[in-house]
Scaffold this active site. Structure first.
Site, short mmCIF file in Angstrom:
data_model
loop_
_atom_site.label_atom_id
_atom_site.label_comp_id
_atom_site.label_asym_id
_atom_site.label_seq_id
_atom_site.Cartn_x
_atom_site.Cartn_y
_atom_site.Cartn_z
N LYS A 78 85.05 30.26 -36.14
CA LYS A 78 84.14 31.34 -36.49
C LYS A 78 84.22 32.41 -35.39
O LYS A 78 84.30 32.08 -34.21
CB LYS A 78 82.72 30.77 -36.59
CG LYS A 78 81.68 31.75 -37.15
CD LYS A 78 80.32 31.06 -37.31
CE LYS A 78 79.25 31.96 -37.91
NZ LYS A 78 77.95 31.27 -38.05
N SER A 153 75.90 32.00 -42.60
CA SER A 153 76.73 33.06 -42.06
C SER A 153 78.18 32.64 -41.81
O SER A 153 79.05 33.50 -41.68
CB SER A 153 76.14 33.54 -40.73
OG SER A 153 76.18 32.50 -39.76
N SER A 177 73.57 28.01 -41.47
CA SER A 177 74.80 28.79 -41.52
C SER A 177 76.08 27.97 -41.60
O SER A 177 77.15 28.53 -41.84
CB SER A 177 74.89 29.72 -40.31
OG SER A 177 74.09 30.84 -40.53
#
Lengths: 495, 483
Positions: A78, A153, A177
């Site tokens: 990420k 997210s 997330s």
């Protein structure tokens, strides 16, 4: 093209010499080149770095050096995890061009273990969002349905695994997330116990809630990745001193009878029919596996969202204050300092980030602190106590991960509250610091449905063991999306 | 200044003498190239986390104990949020509602009597960096500022007094006493020039005898103890003027202009920052055990007041001597090392207070860096006591010892300074003196005993003080009798 192997299989074949790490890496990169233009999981593809790391693993193997368990298994990161020498953006304009001079602790561990990094994945700006639509860079599409969001997210990381770009990915989970996009994309996503994994080098959103965790297709792969990243770190004072158990190894122990709690607050209104029926089927399957099901109650569940939307923005308002244009990232040049602050932050942050900074600043303001922030801390404690009471009677809790499968682009952008509600089942685990895992348990047409297990602190092993047992007896996790080979720009864009 | 009495409270920041910063491993060296002592953590780069320096906690605890504070069983850190370029995270990690220590006091001496000033709290926090404004002609546009982050993250303690200081002179005495203790216990250098001690003062006036506090002004960035005193004096005059003319003092932050000797408004209460303090989520709270406190207490040396009293009592020193010798722990240690070898306490005290401290001061050294080792000074005193050299000569020997670091015997031998105690070597100078002073000889013979003293003095002058005066008198008498 190399058939889609699990991370565990890749690692075994690299070790045995059946496959070279470089071949595996090449194949994933080719797959990314072919299909990522439609999915857009990656902000940065680290092709040369990944190949170099893979070749080093092959050299090590040749020279007879013992390889670590995940050596040669490519991984996606990420883009809020700092990578030395590689731009780390948090999908924000304000960090465009920021090249960290250091690796996050998890990145450092994986690098040392010989993980080729395929690239950095898209996210909602600063991990604030539930659809990856808040990325300031571009939209990421759900591989199962390009008209739908991947969740967020950590949308890019979930997609990377779902689309077989990478067998493994790392995400971060502040209110769901990891788990929510895992559910939307039909993969396994684990949020470890707060403090299980070092946060050093994870660009902070809400420090008391953030936790890094794995995405994978199988429980075993998730366990292998957790093995690689968990454990004490002197650079993170909130990281627990407890040495972690060997998670992957423990999966082969006999499956013991587990008491599964069903919190009634998680099975009420708002669930779509397909989610309800998928969960009902899952319950009976778990029973067949020898689990005992029990109804329990977490009475403060309804407070979770308001509490979260005070605590997380409060911490974020402080964590994001450093993006002021002085040292790094975007700076809008103006005549005086105050204007520089205003302009840099006005242009650098997106709407949702600004909304949360304002919420948090307000909640911490003198005269409001007691009524908002302090009150939220107290209720957070009550939520934690609910869990403690429940865990006196059951070993884990089973809930849906989300009330609905993946929604369409733009569907919730206009109404932040609706968007916030998509995390209604995931937020409590962050507030209580508990480990929780989402895994695929069914489909609504083409759309995956996820179930969530929440356990007491440090019970990741138990959660993984249950999912592993379930996966031995089901194949939802093996259903792969049919990837379209088309340009993402063809599909309508969201706000 | 009649109807009103001033009330002063002081907030003193002291930099702890640790090897590294409060939340990272960067070294703390003064005067380094800008931004050399920095790392991702103190630069506040995205993703970094603080780790508390345990040594800083030990030193802070030691200071709190020396100030008679109660160490909290549990303390935590908080974020103080504000934007400024010298603050890379845009918040300072400080302590808000659960500081390290509370409720202490400091004993101060004013006008010969001692008084206790309450200490409200001692808390830990990190320092900010430093803005450097470009001078013209360095190839940068005018108005350009640079930031030096070397100091950012330096460990500080803030010592907050209660509003119990009665005025400018007492404020000065408080600062003197505080600096003395903090230096004594090895917690800080307290060097205002290097910024390792900084002081803000809160001051208000109230009707004499009233129990209620008036509206205060906060005076910031006072660069020396003298400026603290002067700034308080002019601020008290200013506030008295406001009140006497029927006005109201407004709560504000004021600066002090030393050149004009005035205070001026910097920021009103309305413009004050809302720091939005909240618990630092990156650092868990810290539980303090009894063992931690006892360890810090064990590391505490004898404090100046106690030592002063002991110097009076066990060495029989006058109060003045005891105060001078115990002003710095290094001086007191030096004195005790000299006395331990058997030297007379008062003689050692005299010598240290005059000769040693003078030479140390001009060399800019503390007693623990003295080139004259305590045992050498003890030897010198012993040589004087044995009559081998005079007290006067010892004052010539000492500076050479100070310059060379050599023991006194060696200096005396090399410079031929030992006492002339051989009558035969006195014959020549005595003969000369007698020849030059017939009048004095007459006076002596006519019964003026004082005349012999004059003649002794003349001989001493000729021998440049190296003669044994007793022997000179004896020889003179002999020679005059023979004449």
């Amino acid at each position: 093209m190399i058939p889609t192997l699990t991370a565990a299989e890749m690692a075994d074949r690299v070790r045995s010499g059946d496959l070279r790490a470089a071949e595996i890496c090449e194949a994933r990169l080719a797959h990314i080149r072919e299909h990522d233009p439609a999915v857009r999981a990656f902000v940065t593809v680290m092709e040369p770095e990944a190949l170099k790391a893979a070749e080093e693993v092959d050299l090590r193997r040749k020279s007879g050096v013992a390889l670590s368990p995940l050596a040669g298994v490519p991984i996606a990161l990420k883009d809020n995890l700092c990578t030395r020498g590689v731009e780390t953006t948090c999908s924000s304009k304000i960090l465009k061009g920021f090249i960290p001079p250091y690796d996050a602790a998890v990145v450092e561990r994986l690098r040392a273990g010989g993980s080729p990094f395929l690239g950095k994945t898209n996210l909602d700006e600063f991990a604030m969002g539930s659809s990856t639509e808040n990325s300031a860079l571009f939209l990421t599409r759900n591989p199962h349905d390009p008209d739908r969001v991947p969740g967020g997210s950590s949308g890019g990381s979930a997609c990377a695994v779902a689309a077989d770009f990478a067998p493994l990915a790392l995400g971060s989970d502040t209110g769901g997330s990891i788990r929510q996009p895992a559910a939307f994309c039909g993969v396994v996503g684990l949020k470890p116990t707060y403090g299980r994994v070092s946060r050093y080098g994870l660009i902070a959103f809400a420090s008391s809630l953030d936790q890094i965790g794995p995405f994978a297709r199988t429980a075993r792969d998730a366990a292998l990745l957790l093995d690689a990243i968990a454990g004490p770190d002197p650079r993170d004072s909130t990281c627990l001193p407890d040495p972690p158990p060997a998670f992957a190894q423990a999966l082969d122990r006999p499956f013991e009878k587990i008491r599964v709690g069903l919190p009634k607050e998680y099975f009420g209104e708002g669930l779509t029919g397909p989610v309800t029926s998928a969960l009902d089927r899952l319950k009976s399957e778990l029973k067949d596996l020898g689990c005992e099901l029990k109804d329990v109650s977490l009475p403060h569940t309804s407070c979770a969202i308001p509490v979260y939307y005070l605590i997380a923005p409060a911490e974020a308002s402080s964590n994001l204050a450093r993006y002021d244009g002085v040292q790094y990232g975007l700076r809008v040049e103006t005549k005086d300092l105050i204007q520089q602050y205003f302009k840099t932050r006005s242009e650098g942050f997106g709407r949702e980030v600004k909304r949360r900074i304002m919420l948090g600043t307000f909640a911490l303001s003198s005269g409001y602190y007691d009524a908002y922030y302090l009150k939220a801390l107290k209720v957070r404690r009550l939520i934690y106590e609910d869990f403690m009471k429940a865990f006196a009677d059951v070993d884990v809790l089973l809930t849906p991960t989300t009330p609905t499968p993946a929604f369409r682009f733009g569907e919730k952008v206009a109404d932040p509250l609706q968007m916030y509600l998509s995390d209604i089942f995931t937020i409590s685990a962050n507030l209580a610091g508990l480990p929780a895992i989402s895994f695929p348990c069914g489909f609504d047409g083409a759309l995956p449905i996820g179930a969530q297990l929440i356990g007491p602190a440090l019970s990741e092993g138990r959660l993984l063991r249950i999912v592993h047992e379930y996966q031995k007896n089901s194949d939802w996790h093996l259903r792969r999306p049919r990837l379209a080979r088309r340009d993402a720009s063809r599909v309508g864009t969201a706000a | 200044m009649s109807a009103y009495e001033p009330v002063v409270g002081l907030e003193v920041h002291v930099q702890l003498k640790t090897a590294s910063k409060l939340f990272c491993a960067c070294p703390l060296e003064f005067g380094q190239e800008p931004n050399l002592n920095t790392c991702p953590v103190c630069l506040g780069l995205p993703g970094v986390l603080p780790v508390l320096n345990g040594r800083a906690v030990e030193l802070a605890m030691r200071a709190a104990l020396a100030l008679n504070c109660r160490i909290s069983e549990f303390f935590k850190f908080d974020r103080k949020n504000y934007f400024y370029p010298d603050l890379p995270k845009a918040y300072q990690i400080s302590q808000y509602d659960l500081p390290l220590a509370l409720d202490g006091f400091l004993e101060i001496q004013t006008n010969g009597h001692s008084r206790r000033i309450g200490i409200e709290r001692v808390h830990m926090e990190e320092d900010a960096g430093k803005l450097v404004h470009a001078e013209p002609g360095h190839g940068v546009p005018p108005g350009t500022s640079f930031v030096d982050y070397n100091r950012v993250g330096a460990p500080l303690i803030e010592i907050v007094s209660r509003p119990e200081i009665a005025g400018p002179a007492e404020a000065h005495a408080y600062l003197d006493a505080l600096k003395q203790i903090v230096r004594y216990i090895g917690v800080s250098d307290c060097d205002m020039e290097k910024g390792s001690l900084r002081c803000d003062a809160n001051v208000s006036l109230r009707p004499a005898g009233s129990g209620k506090l008036g509206v205060k002004a906060e005076l910031k960035n006072l660069n020396s103890f003298k400026f603290v005193e002067k700034a308080l004096e002019v601020e008290i005059d200013r506030q008295a003027g406001v009140l006497e003319s029927g006005g109201r003092v407004v709560q504000e932050t004021r600066g002090y202009d030393a050149a004009k000797n005035i205070t001026y408004s910097q920021r009103s209460k309305e413009e004050a920052h809302d720091y939005r303090y909240f618990p630092e989520p990156d650092l868990p709270g810290f539980a303090v055990s009894m063992q931690d406190i006892e360890r810090a207490r064990a590391a505490l040396p004898e404090l100046p007041a106690v030592r002063r009293a002991r110097f009076e009592a066990s060495y029989g020193l006058p109060a003045y001597d005891a105060a001078v010798l115990t002003a710095e722990s290094a001086t007191a240690d030096y004195f005790e090392a000299v006395v331990r070898t058997g030297a007379d306490a008062k003689k050692a005290s005299n010598f240290i207070m005059t000769e040693l401290l003078r030479d140390l001061k001009s060399a800019g050294l503390a007693a623990d860096r003295s080139p004259v080792r305590p045992e050498h000074l003890a030897d010198l005193l012993q040589i004087v006591a044995s009559g081998e050299i005079s007290g006067k000569i010892s004052k010539d020997v000492f500076p050479i010892m100070f310059q060379t670091g050599k023991p006194p015997k060696e200096v005396i031998r090399e410079h031929g300074l030992s006492l002339i105690s051989d009558a035969s070597s006195l014959a020549a100078p005595i003969a000369e003196v007698l020849k030059e002073n017939p009048k004095a000889i007459e006076d002596f013979k006519s019964g003026k005993q004082a005349a012999i003293g004059f003649l002794v003095g003349q001989v001493m002058k000729k021998t440049r003080g190296q003669a044994d005066p007793g022997l000179v008198a004896q020889e003179l008498r002999k020679k005059i009798g023979q004449a």
